[in-house]
Design a protein around this motif. Sequence first.
Motif, PDB file in Angstrom:
ATOM      1  N   THR A  69       9.920  -9.305   2.358  1.00  0.00           N
ATOM      2  CA  THR A  69       8.842  -9.386   1.379  1.00  0.00           C
ATOM      3  C   THR A  69       8.945  -8.366   0.255  1.00  0.00           C
ATOM      4  N   LEU A  70       8.400  -8.787  -0.875  1.00  0.00           N
ATOM      5  CA  LEU A  70       7.987  -7.902  -1.949  1.00  0.00           C
ATOM      6  C   LEU A  70       6.464  -7.851  -1.834  1.00  0.00           C
ATOM      7  N   TYR A  71       5.952  -6.724  -1.368  1.00  0.00           N
ATOM      8  CA  TYR A  71       4.518  -6.656  -1.071  1.00  0.00           C
ATOM      9  C   TYR A  71       3.959  -5.298  -1.473  1.00  0.00           C
ATOM     10  N   ALA A  72       2.787  -5.315  -2.068  1.00  0.00           N
ATOM     11  CA  ALA A  72       2.015  -4.109  -2.337  1.00  0.00           C
ATOM     12  C   ALA A  72       0.553  -4.426  -2.061  1.00  0.00           C
ATOM     13  N   THR A  73      -0.194  -3.431  -1.642  1.00  0.00           N
ATOM     14  CA  THR A  73      -1.591  -3.619  -1.284  1.00  0.00           C
ATOM     15  C   THR A  73      -2.483  -3.475  -2.515  1.00  0.00           C
ATOM     16  N   PRO A  74      -3.358  -4.443  -2.768  1.00  0.00           N
ATOM     17  CA  PRO A  74      -4.338  -4.234  -3.842  1.00  0.00           C
ATOM     18  C   PRO A  74      -5.190  -3.003  -3.529  1.00  0.00           C
ATOM     19  N   ALA A  75      -5.455  -2.182  -4.529  1.00  0.00           N
ATOM     20  CA  ALA A  75      -6.199  -0.939  -4.304  1.00  0.00           C
ATOM     21  C   ALA A  75      -7.552  -1.200  -3.641  1.00  0.00           C
ATOM     22  N   LYS A  76      -8.165  -2.333  -3.961  1.00  0.00           N
ATOM     23  CA  LYS A  76      -9.472  -2.641  -3.379  1.00  0.00           C
ATOM     24  C   LYS A  76      -9.382  -2.879  -1.881  1.00  0.00           C
ATOM     25  N   ASN A  77      -8.187  -3.165  -1.373  1.00  0.00           N
ATOM     26  CA  ASN A  77      -7.981  -3.433   0.051  1.00  0.00           C
ATOM     27  C   ASN A  77      -7.215  -2.305   0.740  1.00  0.00           C
ATOM     28  N   LYS A  78      -7.235  -1.116   0.175  1.00  0.00           N
ATOM     29  CA  LYS A  78      -6.440  -0.007   0.673  1.00  0.00           C
ATOM     30  C   LYS A  78      -6.699   0.265   2.148  1.00  0.00           C
ATOM     31  N   GLU A  79      -5.608   0.391   2.902  1.00  0.00           N
ATOM     32  CA  GLU A  79      -5.673   0.814   4.291  1.00  0.00           C
ATOM     33  C   GLU A  79      -5.310   2.297   4.367  1.00  0.00           C
ATOM     34  N   LEU A  80      -5.790   2.968   5.406  1.00  0.00           N
ATOM     35  CA  LEU A  80      -5.508   4.381   5.573  1.00  0.00           C
ATOM     36  C   LEU A  80      -4.005   4.627   5.588  1.00  0.00           C
ATOM     37  N   GLY A  81      -3.547   5.481   4.685  1.00  0.00           N
ATOM     38  CA  GLY A  81      -2.134   5.842   4.668  1.00  0.00           C
ATOM     39  C   GLY A  81      -1.273   4.983   3.776  1.00  0.00           C
ATOM     40  N   ASP A  82      -1.806   3.887   3.234  1.00  0.00           N
ATOM     41  CA  ASP A  82      -1.007   3.064   2.322  1.00  0.00           C
ATOM     42  C   ASP A  82      -0.761   3.822   1.020  1.00  0.00           C
ATOM     43  N   THR A  83       0.478   3.830   0.595  1.00  0.00           N
ATOM     44  CA  THR A  83       0.830   4.454  -0.686  1.00  0.00           C
ATOM     45  C   THR A  83       1.348   3.433  -1.684  1.00  0.00           C
ATOM     46  N   ILE A  84       1.695   2.226  -1.231  1.00  0.00           N
ATOM     47  CA  ILE A  84       2.222   1.187  -2.111  1.00  0.00           C
ATOM     48  C   ILE A  84       1.040   0.353  -2.584  1.00  0.00           C
ATOM     49  N   LEU A  85       0.318   0.864  -3.579  1.00  0.00           N
ATOM     50  CA  LEU A  85      -0.943   0.288  -4.027  1.00  0.00           C
ATOM     51  C   LEU A  85      -0.881  -0.058  -5.515  1.00  0.00           C
ATOM     52  N   TYR A  86      -1.619  -1.102  -5.893  1.00  0.00           N
ATOM     53  CA  TYR A  86      -1.716  -1.411  -7.319  1.00  0.00           C
ATOM     54  C   TYR A  86      -3.170  -1.665  -7.717  1.00  0.00           C
ATOM     55  N   LYS A  87      -3.516  -1.134  -8.886  1.00  0.00           N
ATOM     56  CA  LYS A  87      -4.837  -1.365  -9.467  1.00  0.00           C
ATOM     57  C   LYS A  87      -4.784  -2.370 -10.608  1.00  0.00           C
TER      58      LYS A  87
END
Length: 370
Positions: A69-87
């Motif tokens: 996968t190419l995956y990043a977490t939406p900032a609104k759905n941030k999980e504890l410890g996630d650093t691969i986030l996009y706003k």
Amino acid sequence: MRSFTTMPLIIDSHQDIAFNMLNYGRDYTRSALKTRQLEAGTTTPDRNGDATAGWPEYQRGQVAVIFSTLYATPAKNKELGDTILYKDYNTAHRLYRDQIDVYRKLTDSHPDKFRLISSTPELDSVIEHCSQPSAGAEGHPVGLIYLMEGADGIRSPHELSEWWELGLRMIGLAWAGTRYSGGTGNPGPLTDEGRQLISAMADYNFILDLSHMDVAAAVESLDRYEGPVMATHANCAALMKGSESNRHIPDHVIHGLIERDGVIGVIPFNTFLKVGWIRKNGSRREEVPLDVLIAHIDHICQLAGNAQHVGIGSDFDGGFGLQSIPPELDTVADLQLIASKLTARGYSDADAANVLGGNWLRFLRKNLPS
């Protein structure tokens, strides 16, 4: 377990390899067991579970190809410890490009272990290598096919040519809801932007992944999209009665995928196999034996009238690990146990081999460019 040389090949239709490398510092050239040792005493096992995948386990399990996968977490759905986030979409675009760079560096540095696949000749080269009798002693390269999970990194349909040139062949519009589609936890149909995107995707024959899409969006996509369709990692809603999640795939969507010659990859994740199973609430692995996953495979086969439309999309280690999978499984290599479980239910060896990898192989050979 069957001997190495007689085990069927596994094609795993979902692993978050680059995300794990960047977010947790995992090294997929080493064994999952080594990773567990190195992560003992850190916060990673609590956040993501103990590792279940690495190159030695890919070898033991005859894992030939992985949809990576190419995956990043939406900032609104941030999980504890996630650093691969996009706003914003520019950040998503950059993060996905960064992950392509990670995969390229991995395959360039370890061509004996990993190879990128974007065409049928590249696929067949990997499969041929894995199928050789000598591969058991020497090891075989694992093929990696890019899969974009959540399309917010595509800033406009005009960028599809760029992504195609980079080797992307598979796109899922949603994870949570995106600007393109309703998704997990965010119900809704395709948006106007989503309709424009899939129309443009069809010009390239991108493979559309319905996983994580809300039912309304998935149904609309089956009606509208002219290219190939699949669900890389989704379990059967009919066997998750009482669940309020829109993450699971209902029978009418499964029928639609079957009619379009699609394949559905089932997930050995206990939360997606037993309603109410939550690791942090003290649920135990023993509550969800591997037979529960086999029931999801069988359900799809019964709907299809054959064993040609179901595969394995492990999602290892996508937010869960050893602590959250059926107790018979320790690493990805143990997915081979699915074959014996199926034959014990009366499935033929050929059917079992198709579920482990043959169905995805047929699908890829039909839909990747030559």
